[in-house]
Design a protein around this motif. Structure first.
Motif, PDB file in Angstrom:
ATOM      1  N   ARG A  50     -70.670 -49.435 -38.075  1.00 56.68           N
ATOM      2  CA  ARG A  50     -70.833 -48.328 -37.071  1.00 56.68           C
ATOM      3  C   ARG A  50     -69.862 -48.741 -35.838  1.00 56.68           C
ATOM      4  N   GLY A  51     -69.211 -47.934 -35.248  1.00 61.12           N
ATOM      5  CA  GLY A  51     -68.277 -48.185 -34.348  1.00 61.12           C
ATOM      6  C   GLY A  51     -68.669 -49.175 -33.247  1.00 61.12           C
ATOM      7  N   ARG A  52     -67.896 -50.152 -32.938  1.00 55.84           N
ATOM      8  CA  ARG A  52     -68.230 -51.260 -32.257  1.00 55.84           C
ATOM      9  C   ARG A  52     -67.670 -51.023 -30.673  1.00 55.84           C
ATOM     10  N   GLY A  53     -67.247 -50.022 -30.328  1.00 54.26           N
ATOM     11  CA  GLY A  53     -66.650 -49.271 -29.141  1.00 54.26           C
ATOM     12  C   GLY A  53     -67.779 -49.096 -28.094  1.00 54.26           C
ATOM     13  N   GLY A  54     -68.925 -48.742 -28.750  1.00 52.57           N
ATOM     14  CA  GLY A  54     -70.088 -48.328 -27.653  1.00 52.57           C
ATOM     15  C   GLY A  54     -71.408 -47.384 -28.240  1.00 52.57           C
ATOM     16  N   ALA A  55     -70.501 -46.411 -28.911  1.00 54.31           N
ATOM     17  CA  ALA A  55     -71.550 -45.142 -29.178  1.00 54.31           C
ATOM     18  C   ALA A  55     -71.999 -45.678 -30.747  1.00 54.31           C
ATOM     19  N   GLY A  56     -71.271 -46.341 -31.421  1.00 53.50           N
ATOM     20  CA  GLY A  56     -71.932 -46.757 -32.641  1.00 53.50           C
ATOM     21  C   GLY A  56     -72.013 -45.571 -33.669  1.00 53.50           C
ATOM     22  N   PHE A  57     -70.708 -44.571 -33.661  1.00 53.73           N
ATOM     23  CA  PHE A  57     -70.748 -43.695 -34.680  1.00 53.73           C
ATOM     24  C   PHE A  57     -70.277 -44.335 -36.071  1.00 53.73           C
ATOM     25  N   PRO A  58     -70.759 -43.698 -37.114  1.00 55.71           N
ATOM     26  CA  PRO A  58     -70.375 -44.483 -38.408  1.00 55.71           C
ATOM     27  C   PRO A  58     -68.998 -44.351 -38.667  1.00 55.71           C
ATOM     28  N   VAL A  78     -55.823 -47.333 -32.281  1.00 51.89           N
ATOM     29  CA  VAL A  78     -56.637 -48.446 -31.874  1.00 51.89           C
ATOM     30  C   VAL A  78     -57.032 -48.524 -30.585  1.00 51.89           C
ATOM     31  N   ASN A  79     -58.262 -48.493 -30.104  1.00 52.11           N
ATOM     32  CA  ASN A  79     -58.639 -48.422 -28.707  1.00 52.11           C
ATOM     33  C   ASN A  79     -58.721 -49.861 -28.203  1.00 52.11           C
ATOM     34  N   ALA A  80     -57.756 -50.537 -27.442  1.00 52.66           N
ATOM     35  CA  ALA A  80     -58.222 -52.049 -27.121  1.00 52.66           C
ATOM     36  C   ALA A  80     -57.913 -51.752 -25.730  1.00 52.66           C
ATOM     37  N   ASP A  81     -58.385 -50.960 -25.091  1.00 48.83           N
ATOM     38  CA  ASP A  81     -58.436 -50.706 -23.509  1.00 48.83           C
ATOM     39  C   ASP A  81     -59.457 -51.557 -22.824  1.00 48.83           C
ATOM     40  N   GLU A  82     -60.335 -51.909 -23.578  1.00 49.98           N
ATOM     41  CA  GLU A  82     -61.360 -52.906 -22.981  1.00 49.98           C
ATOM     42  C   GLU A  82     -61.532 -53.198 -21.489  1.00 49.98           C
ATOM     43  N   SER A  83     -62.239 -52.122 -20.732  1.00 46.75           N
ATOM     44  CA  SER A  83     -62.031 -52.279 -19.177  1.00 46.75           C
ATOM     45  C   SER A  83     -63.705 -52.332 -18.723  1.00 46.75           C
ATOM     46  N   GLU A  84     -64.775 -52.114 -19.481  1.00 44.84           N
ATOM     47  CA  GLU A  84     -65.964 -51.815 -18.827  1.00 44.84           C
ATOM     48  C   GLU A  84     -66.354 -53.189 -18.360  1.00 44.84           C
ATOM     49  N   TYR A 167     -59.683 -47.735 -16.276  1.00 43.04           N
ATOM     50  CA  TYR A 167     -60.794 -47.628 -17.220  1.00 43.04           C
ATOM     51  C   TYR A 167     -60.892 -46.327 -17.987  1.00 43.04           C
ATOM     52  N   ILE A 168     -60.759 -45.244 -17.345  1.00 38.96           N
ATOM     53  CA  ILE A 168     -60.873 -43.778 -18.150  1.00 38.96           C
ATOM     54  C   ILE A 168     -59.974 -43.766 -19.227  1.00 38.96           C
ATOM     55  N   CYS A 169     -58.934 -44.587 -19.471  1.00 33.94           N
ATOM     56  CA  CYS A 169     -58.010 -44.474 -20.448  1.00 33.94           C
ATOM     57  C   CYS A 169     -58.615 -44.850 -21.725  1.00 33.94           C
ATOM     58  N   GLY A 170     -59.864 -45.593 -21.674  1.00 38.54           N
ATOM     59  CA  GLY A 170     -60.585 -46.238 -22.832  1.00 38.54           C
ATOM     60  C   GLY A 170     -61.276 -44.902 -23.509  1.00 38.54           C
ATOM     61  N   GLU A 171     -61.241 -43.865 -22.637  1.00 36.96           N
ATOM     62  CA  GLU A 171     -62.037 -42.538 -23.014  1.00 36.96           C
ATOM     63  C   GLU A 171     -61.254 -42.037 -24.189  1.00 36.96           C
ATOM     64  N   GLU A 172     -61.858 -41.932 -25.333  1.00 36.63           N
ATOM     65  CA  GLU A 172     -60.653 -41.672 -26.324  1.00 36.63           C
ATOM     66  C   GLU A 172     -59.688 -40.598 -26.293  1.00 36.63           C
ATOM     67  N   ILE A 205     -59.522 -42.573 -34.170  1.00 34.09           N
ATOM     68  CA  ILE A 205     -59.394 -43.461 -32.759  1.00 34.09           C
ATOM     69  C   ILE A 205     -60.595 -44.573 -33.275  1.00 34.09           C
ATOM     70  N   ASN A 206     -60.439 -45.545 -33.174  1.00 29.11           N
ATOM     71  CA  ASN A 206     -61.543 -46.967 -33.336  1.00 29.11           C
ATOM     72  C   ASN A 206     -61.186 -48.080 -32.599  1.00 29.11           C
ATOM     73  N   ASN A 207     -62.163 -48.755 -32.181  1.00 22.81           N
ATOM     74  CA  ASN A 207     -62.300 -49.682 -31.223  1.00 22.81           C
ATOM     75  C   ASN A 207     -61.822 -50.995 -32.083  1.00 22.81           C
ATOM     76  N   VAL A 208     -61.147 -52.210 -31.395  1.00 26.28           N
ATOM     77  CA  VAL A 208     -60.537 -53.203 -32.036  1.00 26.28           C
ATOM     78  C   VAL A 208     -61.410 -53.905 -32.890  1.00 26.28           C
ATOM     79  N   GLU A 209     -62.717 -54.260 -32.600  1.00 27.90           N
ATOM     80  CA  GLU A 209     -63.700 -55.013 -33.363  1.00 27.90           C
ATOM     81  C   GLU A 209     -64.133 -54.256 -34.678  1.00 27.90           C
ATOM     82  N   SER A 210     -64.098 -52.719 -34.530  1.00 24.73           N
ATOM     83  CA  SER A 210     -64.477 -51.896 -35.740  1.00 24.73           C
ATOM     84  C   SER A 210     -63.372 -52.291 -36.890  1.00 24.73           C
ATOM     85  N   ILE A 211     -62.011 -51.887 -36.335  1.00 29.87           N
ATOM     86  CA  ILE A 211     -60.946 -52.094 -37.260  1.00 29.87           C
ATOM     87  C   ILE A 211     -60.839 -53.424 -37.855  1.00 29.87           C
TER      88      ILE A 211
HETATM   89  C1  LIG Z   1     -65.119 -44.381 -19.597  1.00 32.53           C
HETATM   90  C2  LIG Z   1     -65.140 -44.636 -20.925  1.00 32.53           C
HETATM   91  C3  LIG Z   1     -64.227 -45.958 -21.210  1.00 32.53           C
HETATM   92  C4  LIG Z   1     -64.203 -46.410 -22.715  1.00 32.53           C
HETATM   93  N1  LIG Z   1     -63.481 -47.556 -22.969  1.00 32.53           N
HETATM   94  C5  LIG Z   1     -63.321 -47.823 -24.263  1.00 32.53           C
HETATM   95  C6  LIG Z   1     -62.893 -49.018 -24.655  1.00 32.53           C
HETATM   96  O1  LIG Z   1     -62.176 -49.760 -23.830  1.00 32.53           O
HETATM   97  N2  LIG Z   1     -62.623 -49.395 -25.719  1.00 32.53           N
HETATM   98  C7  LIG Z   1     -63.506 -48.649 -26.684  1.00 32.53           C
HETATM   99  O2  LIG Z   1     -63.201 -49.037 -28.129  1.00 32.53           O
HETATM  100  N3  LIG Z   1     -63.951 -47.740 -26.580  1.00 32.53           N
HETATM  101  C8  LIG Z   1     -64.008 -47.305 -25.411  1.00 32.53           C
HETATM  102  N4  LIG Z   1     -64.757 -46.085 -25.285  1.00 32.53           N
HETATM  103  C9  LIG Z   1     -65.486 -45.298 -26.203  1.00 32.53           C
HETATM  104  C10 LIG Z   1     -64.376 -44.415 -26.881  1.00 32.53           C
HETATM  105  O3  LIG Z   1     -64.349 -42.947 -26.337  1.00 32.53           O
HETATM  106  C11 LIG Z   1     -64.602 -44.185 -28.270  1.00 32.53           C
HETATM  107  O4  LIG Z   1     -66.037 -43.703 -28.409  1.00 32.53           O
HETATM  108  C12 LIG Z   1     -64.428 -45.529 -29.160  1.00 32.53           C
HETATM  109  O5  LIG Z   1     -63.112 -45.979 -29.077  1.00 32.53           O
HETATM  110  C13 LIG Z   1     -64.689 -45.142 -30.643  1.00 32.53           C
HETATM  111  O6  LIG Z   1     -64.408 -46.145 -31.444  1.00 32.53           O
HETATM  112  P1  LIG Z   1     -65.727 -46.905 -32.520  1.00 32.53           P
HETATM  113  O7  LIG Z   1     -66.077 -45.576 -33.150  1.00 32.53           O
HETATM  114  O8  LIG Z   1     -64.773 -47.618 -33.167  1.00 32.53           O
HETATM  115  O9  LIG Z   1     -66.710 -47.546 -31.542  1.00 32.53           O
HETATM  116  C14 LIG Z   1     -64.702 -45.443 -23.587  1.00 32.53           C
HETATM  117  C15 LIG Z   1     -65.397 -44.624 -23.328  1.00 32.53           C
HETATM  118  C16 LIG Z   1     -65.710 -44.314 -22.174  1.00 32.53           C
HETATM  119  C17 LIG Z   1     -66.447 -42.926 -21.685  1.00 32.53           C
END
Ligand SMILES: Cc1cc2nc3c(=O)[nH]c(=O)nc-3n(C[C@H](O)[C@H](O)[C@H](O)COP(=O)(O)O)c2cc1C
Ligand code: SF4
Length: 428
Positions: A50-58, A78-84, A167-172, A205-211
């Motif tokens: 499941r996605g390691r970027g936060g939401a845990g989507f399969p 690949v979402n490598a924005d990591e700013s939380e 930070y908002i640029c991490g939102e996919e 779009i997937n998180n770094v750790e997921s990929i």
């Molecule tokens: C404000 C905001 C910031 C986010 N920042 C990140 C981020 O830095 N890296 C990340 O992987 N997902 C981040 N997300 C979640 C992504 O929108 C997206 O769910 C995620 O990249 C999906 O990857 P995954 O399915 O591999 O978890 C953020 C979401 C929001 C709302």
């Protein structure tokens, strides 16, 4: 469950861990490119990743949404924005083991029939950007990227793109707008990126750790991965312990491990102090207290206790920390990072900040607690994206667990921690 399961972190101690020599050949990518694309997707589905970027989507299910035979280019981003605030796993992963990510990119792109991939990396981390560039260059030189990879006939180009530090640029979808050269603001969904993502084409779009987890799944099999963790939260993950811990750091462990077990390995709370509150998954996840030490850190168990697993960013605070000040600091971050597109978040985070500054100085009233709760109620579920919802987590959870500490501020007309920083405060 007291053992660590180093996979992504296994070679971090090697002085050359970030080089191709330290990582080794891309055996999993070679294996995957010899498989049918749908079999690769099925393996990831079967692993339960499941996605390691936060939401845990399969992850496998997300890949399966990409339409086939549509004649359009497909993209992997690949979402490598990591700013939380508190989240700090992807950056060390890319520093120490960038080749696991590049190899994962090859396997994923192949599976979703993409010939172009991007890594969108947070702009401030220049050292990481340089390291990624070096890893991608090495992979091209070894023939793992570019034309006819492993003689399979499959071509893939990979671009490392630096964001500008929002930070908002991490939102996919904001990420996609930014990558296309526009101001990064979230898009209305649907359509989802799997249908109309980058340049209106199907995009994963997937998180770094997921990929980065994908090569180990292909190399060792779905059952190996699914054999770790819990039934619905399979596998391992990086747990980032920061704050008032004896040995802060990255602890790679099966999902379902508890904070108590992690603290045992990390030498406990710093000497002479005790746990007061903590975040299970970064500042956007409701805080927990010492009553949650034995909650299994998997998606379901953390959710059942009223928080979220998020990014496993375990920020630990002992009894010397003022919870009102911590919440004020997080809120300042959200107010600063709100992109301004929707009113509840733009106005709400601004006003939350104003009231919290007053409360922290001891200049508030009990009515202010009702005000911040009301404002948070008007943001939660009414905002355009999850940034707004995340901003309400520290508010609601801190008022729930530490109402007395808020009250104490205006009872004494100041912050109790300013007068006696080491005063031991009860958990309300
Ligand atoms: C404000 C905001 C910031 C986010 N920042 C990140 C981020 O830095 N890296 C990340 O992987 N997902 C981040 N997300 C979640 C992504 O929108 C997206 O769910 C995620 O990249 C999906 O990857 P995954 O399915 O591999 O978890 C953020 C979401 C929001 C709302
Ligand atoms: S919730 Fe905040 S960050 Fe998200 S679109 Fe609205 S204003 Fe922008």
């Amino acid at each position: 469950m007291t053992t660590l399961t180093p996979v992504l972190t296994a070679n971090w101690d090697r002085p050359d861990s970030f080089t191709l020599n330290g990582y080794g050949e891309y055996k999993a990518a070679k294996k995957a490119l010899g498989m049918d694309q749908d079999a690769v997707i099925q393996a990831v589905k079967d692993s339960g990743l499941r996605g390691r970027g936060g939401a845990g989507f399969p992850t496998g299910m997300k890949w399966g949404f990409i339409p086939q035979g549509d004649g359009k280019p497909h993209y992997l981003v690949v979402n490598a924005d990591e700013s939380e605030p508190g989240t700090c796993k992807d950056i060390p992963l890319m520093m120490a083991n960038p080749h696991s990510l590049v190899e994962g990119v090859i396997i994923t792109s192949y599976a979703i029939r993409a010939n172009q991939a991007f890594i969108y990396v947070r702009g401030e981390v220049l050292h990481v950007i340089r390291r990624l560039h070096a890893a991608v260059r090495e992979a091209y030189e070894a023939g793992y990227l570019g034309k006819d990879i492993f003689g399979s006939g499959y071509d893939l180009e990979l671009v490392v793109h630096a964001g500008a530090g929002a930070y908002i640029c991490g939102e996919e979808t904001a990420l996609l707008d930014s990558l296309e050269g526009y101001r990064g603001q979230p898009r209305l969904k649907p359509p989802f990126p799997a249908v109309a993502g980058l340049y209106a084409c199907p995009t994963v779009i997937n998180n770094v750790e997921s990929i980065a987890s994908v090569p180990s799944i292909i190399a060792n099999g779905a059952d190996w991965f699914a054999g770790m963790g819990t039934e619905k939260s399979t596998g391992f993950g990086i747990f980032s312990l920061s704050g008032h811990v004896t040995r802060p750091g990255q602890y790679e462990a099966p999902l379902g491990i508890t904070l108590r077990e992690l603290l045992d390995m990390a030498g406990g709370i710093r000497a002479g102090h005790r746990l007061k509150f903590w975040t299970p998954g970064g500042s956007s996840t409701p805080i927990f207290t010492d009553e949650h030490l034995d909650v299994p850190l998997d998606f379901e168990s953390v959710g059942a206790k009223g928080s979220m697993l998020g990014t496993r960013a375990l920020q630990i605070f002992d009894e010397t920390t003022c919870v009102v000040r911590a919440v004020m600091r997080w809120t300042e971050f959200y107010a600063h990072e709100s992109c301004g597109k929707c009113t509840p978040c733009r106005e709400g985070t601004y006003w939350l900040k104003q009231v919290l500054i007053r409360l922290e100085k001891g200049q508030g009233t009990e009515d202010d607690l009702t005000t911040i709760t009301d404002i948070a109620d008007n943001i939660l579920g009414r905002s355009f994206c999850a940034l707004g919802d995340g901003a309400t987590s520290p508010i609601h959870s801190s008022v729930k667990y530490f109402r007395d500490e808020y009250l104490k501020h205006f009872e004494i007309g100041g912050c109790p921690f300013d007068h006696a920083p080491s005063t031991v405060w009860g958990n309300a």
